[in-house]
Design an enzyme around this catalytic site. Structure first.
Site, PDB file in Angstrom:
ATOM      1  N   GLY A  45       2.382   2.677   4.862  1.00 23.44           N
ATOM      2  CA  GLY A  45       3.427   3.194   5.726  1.00 23.44           C
ATOM      3  C   GLY A  45       4.273   2.167   6.429  1.00 23.44           C
ATOM      4  O   GLY A  45       4.984   2.502   7.383  1.00 23.44           O
ATOM      5  N   ALA A 105       0.816  -1.202   0.000  1.00 18.79           N
ATOM      6  CA  ALA A 105       0.000   0.000   0.000  1.00 18.79           C
ATOM      7  C   ALA A 105       0.858   1.264   0.000  1.00 18.79           C
ATOM      8  O   ALA A 105       2.097   1.218  -0.038  1.00 18.79           O
ATOM      9  CB  ALA A 105      -0.954  -0.015   1.188  1.00 18.79           C
ATOM     10  N   HIS A 106       0.198   2.383   0.071  1.00 18.37           N
ATOM     11  CA  HIS A 106       0.833   3.693  -0.034  1.00 18.37           C
ATOM     12  C   HIS A 106       1.959   3.892   0.987  1.00 18.37           C
ATOM     13  O   HIS A 106       1.887   3.448   2.120  1.00 18.37           O
ATOM     14  CB  HIS A 106      -0.217   4.795   0.156  1.00 18.37           C
ATOM     15  CG  HIS A 106      -0.820   4.808   1.539  1.00 18.37           C
ATOM     16  ND1 HIS A 106      -0.277   5.506   2.586  1.00 18.37           N
ATOM     17  CD2 HIS A 106      -1.903   4.175   2.026  1.00 18.37           C
ATOM     18  CE1 HIS A 106      -1.008   5.324   3.677  1.00 18.37           C
ATOM     19  NE2 HIS A 106      -2.005   4.517   3.368  1.00 18.37           N
ATOM     20  N   ASP A 107       3.004   4.555   0.545  1.00 20.19           N
ATOM     21  CA  ASP A 107       4.086   5.035   1.412  1.00 20.19           C
ATOM     22  C   ASP A 107       4.884   3.941   2.099  1.00 20.19           C
ATOM     23  O   ASP A 107       5.628   4.223   3.054  1.00 20.19           O
ATOM     24  CB  ASP A 107       3.533   6.012   2.459  1.00 20.19           C
ATOM     25  CG  ASP A 107       2.892   7.228   1.817  1.00 20.19           C
ATOM     26  OD1 ASP A 107       3.588   7.925   1.061  1.00 20.19           O
ATOM     27  OD2 ASP A 107       1.692   7.465   2.055  1.00 20.19           O
TER      28      ASP A 107
END
Length: 217
Positions: free
Chosen positions: A164, A144-146
């Site tokens: 994250g 997922a993101h980041d």
């Protein structure tokens, strides 16, 4: 195979994972004629040298590495330490790692993918994620993101890494495992199949279960 100046691609590993990977290797190469690789120059590299698997010749690693041609490769071996050793030998022989992304996989435009990744059908690398060299993201896995993912990480089928997360080098994440957002997974850790990880995992630890608990270091 006679030596030639034409580029050749070697998929390292002719076992189960290699045979699963080869169809999207062929599709990727067909979609990128700029690579200069004909389908008859796509081979397996494995100990079964001199045979054929799925219609592709199998070469020994030293034979492939010594060919008088541009040599591109990817390593379809799940164990991170083995994959690292193979990749480093080939890179020292001036072979070039190629990133291969299945047609049905999604790598968003803000994600960063280092060379040598194998991103299987329906896998997802999402916004502003960064993944290191020679990632294996099996079918339906997601980052997922980041997220910040190190080198030689393996994600099993349907493994899910939420936003994250920081993942060190050489981590193995088993099929169907789920990692909560914002966690840190230390280098060399092993996440068991179906584990639900809700807290940080120390380097070299093995965790299993729901919630995941450490069983070995």
């Amino acid at each position: 195979m006679a030596r030639s100046s034409q580029a050749i691609f070697g998929l390292i590993g002719a076992g189960g994972h290699g045979r699963e990977t080869m169809p999207f290797v062929r599709a990727h190469i067909a979609a990128h004629p700029d690579l200069g690789i004909d389908v008859d120059r796509v081979v397996f590299v494995d100990r079964q040298a001199g045979t054929a698997v799925g219609g592709h010749l199998v070469l020994a690693e030293d034979e492939f590495a010594a060919m008088d041609a541009e040599r591109l490769f990817a390593v379809a071996v799940g164990q991170p330490a083995v994959r690292r050793a193979i990749a480093e030998r080939l890179e020292s022989a001036r072979c070039r790692a190629l990133t291969l992304i299945a047609r049905t996989a999604t790598v968003v435009d803000s994600a960063r993918v280092a060379p040598g990744a194998l991103i299987a059908p329906y896998a997802l690398i999402n916004a502003d994620a960064s993944v290191g060299r020679h990632l294996i993201a099996n079918a339906h896995s997601s980052i997922a993101h980041d997220c910040l993912v190190g080198d030689f990480v393996t994600l099993g089928p349907r493994a899910c890494v939420n936003g994250g997360v920081r993942i060190g080098d050489g981590v193995e994440i088993g099929a169907g495992a789920l990692i909560r957002q914002g966690l840190s997974i230390g280098a060399g850790a092993v996440i068991g199949m179906g584990a639900v990880v809700v807290k940080d995992v120390a380097p070299g630890a093995t965790v299993v279960g729901n919630p995941a608990r450490e069983v070995a270091r």
